[in-house]
Design a protein around this motif. Structure first.
Motif, PDB file in Angstrom:
ATOM      1  N   GLY A  89      54.824 -25.814 -17.925  1.00  0.00           N
ATOM      2  CA  GLY A  89      55.758 -26.765 -18.494  1.00  0.00           C
ATOM      3  C   GLY A  89      56.411 -27.565 -17.386  1.00  0.00           C
ATOM      4  O   GLY A  89      55.973 -27.535 -16.232  1.00  0.00           O
ATOM      5  N   ILE A  90      57.471 -28.291 -17.745  1.00  0.00           N
ATOM      6  CA  ILE A  90      58.170 -29.144 -16.790  1.00  0.00           C
ATOM      7  C   ILE A  90      59.658 -28.838 -16.869  1.00  0.00           C
ATOM      8  O   ILE A  90      60.236 -28.809 -17.963  1.00  0.00           O
ATOM      9  N   ALA A  91      60.279 -28.609 -15.731  1.00  0.00           N
ATOM     10  CA  ALA A  91      61.724 -28.386 -15.661  1.00  0.00           C
ATOM     11  C   ALA A  91      62.399 -29.689 -15.269  1.00  0.00           C
ATOM     12  O   ALA A  91      61.993 -30.360 -14.320  1.00  0.00           O
ATOM     13  N   VAL A  92      63.425 -30.049 -16.020  1.00  0.00           N
ATOM     14  CA  VAL A  92      64.164 -31.290 -15.771  1.00  0.00           C
ATOM     15  C   VAL A  92      65.640 -30.930 -15.654  1.00  0.00           C
ATOM     16  O   VAL A  92      66.170 -30.160 -16.468  1.00  0.00           O
ATOM     17  N   THR A  93      66.293 -31.465 -14.665  1.00  0.00           N
ATOM     18  CA  THR A  93      67.709 -31.185 -14.460  1.00  0.00           C
ATOM     19  C   THR A  93      68.527 -32.459 -14.579  1.00  0.00           C
ATOM     20  O   THR A  93      68.080 -33.550 -14.223  1.00  0.00           O
TER      21      THR A  93
END
Length: 237
Positions: A89-93
């Motif tokens: 998946g992709i982690a976005v902050t």
């Protein structure tokens, strides 16, 4: 969309785009930050190389987009958050918020690391009113007449970002992506909402199907900026 088109989409296998927001007991993110981070997370997976062409997520993305565009936000903390992070998946902050977005899964086929996470309990607050919209940012306007949990609103903001992306010309898409998808989520005043949601505004409108929390209706209107998709802005009288 006609009822016939709706029926065709309903007959297809249904997929959902999972988003997980990190909500630690002692340090929950602010509501607006979480909404904006979720919207950017949707844009990140739409444009990721793995979602395009022959990418490993491309078929799942196509299957998801061919049916109803469903998104579900769940919450995690501690070990739950770490387990979710083991999946592709992709982690976005954001300023404080952390959101993970995963490739679409069958509606009834969530991976076990995500299936146990709670949908409820995503109530978040803004300790102060959100500041002015940053210069050049597009705006995802929330319907002031609909009461939604933060999780539901995160999903709706994601829908709004996706519709705006689809409505943009290629040049605007490229510029917006290269700039890091600057966007803001704000609740419109009733008067402003009426103008935004009017049939003649020409702006992308999210129409929720009413499966969870709320009755069917308009939830978000997406508006471009002077930098990105200026043709998708509300005309001033």
């Amino acid at each position: 969309m006609s009822s016939e088109e709706t029926d065709v989409r309903d007959e297809k296998p249904q997929f959902v785009l999972p988003l997980v927001v990190r909500i630690e007991r002692d340090a929950p993110p602010t509501r607006t930050d979480a909404l904006e981070t979720a919207a950017r997370a949707v844009l990140e997976i739409l444009t990721d190389d793995r979602s395009l062409g022959e990418g490993e997520w491309a078929q799942a993305m196509t299957d998801w987009e061919d049916a109803r565009i469903r998104k579900v936000v769940r919450r995690a903390r501690g070990a739950e958050w770490r387990r979710a992070g083991t999946l592709p998946g992709i982690a976005v902050t954001g300023a404080e918020a952390e959101v993970r977005v995963f490739p679409p899964v069958p509606l009834d086929g969530w991976p076990k690391e995500l299936a146990k996470l709670q949908v409820s309990g995503t109530d978040l607050d803004d300790p102060a009113e959100p500041g002015p919209v940053p210069d050049g940012a597009v705006v995802l306007w929330i319907n002031p007449g609909v009461d939604m949990s933060a999780g539901k609103t995160m999903a709706q903001a994601g829908h709004g970002a996706q519709l705006l992306w689809w409505a943009m010309p290629d040049a605007d898409r490229k510029a917006w992506q290269e700039a890091g998808f600057p966007l803001a989520v704000r609740t419109a005043t009733p008067e402003h909402w009426a103008a935004l949601a009017a049939s003649g505004s020409g702006l992308p409108v999210v129409r929720d199907a009413g499966f969870t929390e709320i009755a069917p209706g308009k939830t978000v209107v997406s508006e471009g900026s002077h930098r990105f998709a200026p043709h998708l802005r509300l005309r001033q009288a």
